[in-house]
Scaffold this active site. Structure first.
Site, mmCIF file in Angstrom:
data_model
loop_
_atom_site.group_PDB
_atom_site.id
_atom_site.type_symbol
_atom_site.label_atom_id
_atom_site.label_comp_id
_atom_site.label_asym_id
_atom_site.label_seq_id
_atom_site.Cartn_x
_atom_site.Cartn_y
_atom_site.Cartn_z
ATOM 1 N N HIS A 1 0.819 -1.206 0.000
ATOM 2 C CA HIS A 1 0.000 0.000 0.000
ATOM 3 C C HIS A 1 0.853 1.256 0.000
ATOM 4 O O HIS A 1 0.765 2.075 -0.897
ATOM 5 C CB HIS A 1 -0.975 0.004 1.183
ATOM 6 C CG HIS A 1 -2.020 1.053 1.044
ATOM 7 N ND1 HIS A 1 -1.789 2.375 1.366
ATOM 8 C CD2 HIS A 1 -3.277 0.996 0.557
ATOM 9 C CE1 HIS A 1 -2.880 3.080 1.095
ATOM 10 N NE2 HIS A 1 -3.798 2.270 0.603
ATOM 11 N N GLU B 1 1.063 4.137 -2.848
ATOM 12 C CA GLU B 1 0.937 5.507 -2.331
ATOM 13 C C GLU B 1 2.256 6.186 -1.990
ATOM 14 O O GLU B 1 2.268 7.384 -1.730
ATOM 15 C CB GLU B 1 0.057 5.491 -1.053
ATOM 16 C CG GLU B 1 -1.304 4.825 -1.209
ATOM 17 C CD GLU B 1 -2.353 5.718 -1.871
ATOM 18 O OE1 GLU B 1 -2.036 6.881 -2.185
ATOM 19 O OE2 GLU B 1 -3.477 5.234 -2.079
HETATM 20 CO CO CO Z 1 -5.670 2.738 -0.064
#
Ligand code: CO
Length: 305
Positions: free
Chosen positions: A189, A219
């Site tokens: 993530h 991210e």
């Molecule tokens: Co997310």
């Protein structure tokens, strides 16, 4: 991204990981048992609460169910409850009539049901914001008068350097077989929380065994753009795309395997690298999911102290 890691860089990385681990290692204080009233102690009642980030993808839920089943098998007779830590996900699925509790709601209900000791297990990958929120919630519930006497918290998958090394081993064992000229790219993530460093530590642990297995994040760092040049340098023409998340949910379906031009699959194609998505969450890989259960075992042991 460099592959030759000098021993001083390695020492620096290891000490950074150690500092990271230590900063999250403060154990919850365990106050003495609260009195239930009239001098009688409430009878001990133990429970387990699993906390997943959650998913809005119906087919992805099976990976969370699989972890819950493993927990139920590991602790027969102990009720196992589930909460979703993401408010965005809870609100989104509520519109479709699916109600999931927050960790605080689940603990409040368990207190009302008379649970005296609860082991809370984070089903997150790294000790980031979701995990630190769980430890804060657990500490608040433990301090509550006439609440749950003891609330322990099990660490996420990639916590200590030892956890990361074990996770790397188990992930590697569960990956699709890849030939020369093929690689595996895991999708983590990623976050701007300092715990994001766990992904760099995981990469180091993976490369100890297999230089053609990579981790990038959606991210944060490392991003796909940092990995593509290294894939090319190694002459890798095809990668298996594998989510390094509890579920193969929205990020896996869209950001990883999606048809849009900015998905990993599309960006790899544009770079001349074929890809094959493997839409299986870590929860559906029993050996990897078993590590969360090992951490839960430690959290249950905390309740015995
Ligand atoms: Co997310």
């Amino acid at each position: 991204m460099r592959f030759s890691v000098s021993s001083s860089t390695l020492r620096l990385l290891m000490s950074a990981c150690l500092a990271l681990a230590l900063s999250f290692a403060a154990p919850l204080a365990m106050p003495d048992a609260a009195q239930a009233g009239h001098g009688d102690k409430a009878p001990a009642k133990r429970g387990i609460l699993l906390v997943a980030f959650g998913t809005s993808v119906p087919e992805a839920v099976q990976a969370i169910d699989a972890i819950q089943e493993q927990a139920e098998e590991a602790f027969p007779g102990v009720p196992v409850r589930l909460a979703y830590s993401s408010k965005i996900i809870r609100d989104k699925i509520a519109k479709e009539g699916i109600v999931k509790k927050s960790p605080a709601q689940a603990l409040a209900d368990m207190a009302a049901e008379g649970f005296t000791q609860v082991a809370v297990q984070s089903l997150h990958a790294i000790p980031g914001r979701e995990y630190s929120d769980i430890t804060a919630t657990a500490a608040a519930f433990q301090a509550m008068p006439k609440g749950i006497r003891q609330v322990s918290v099990g660490r996420p998958l990639l916590y200590s350097f030892a956890d990361i090394a074990t996770a790397a081993d188990m992930v590697l064992k569960s990956l699709p077989a890849h030939k020369k000229g093929e690689g595996v790219l895991l999708m983590g993530h990623g976050t701007n929380h300092p715990a994001n460093a766990a992904y760099a530590a995981l990469q180091l642990a993976l490369w100890k065994h297999d230089k053609s297995v990579f981790i990038a994040t959606v991210e944060d760092t490392p991003g796909l753009g940092e990995v593509i040049p290294e894939l090319k340098r190694q002459g890798i023409r095809k990668v298996f795309l594998v989510p390094m998340m509890s579920v193969a949910g929205d990020h896996a379906l869209n950001d990883m395997a999606g048809k849009e031009s900015d998905s990993w699959a599309s960006r790899l194609t544009a770079a001349g690298i074929k890809s094959e998505p493997v839409l299986v969450g870590l929860g559906s890989r029993p050996a990897v999911a078993g590590l969360w259960i090992d951490h839960l075992r430690d959290a249950v042991k905390e309740l015995d102290k």
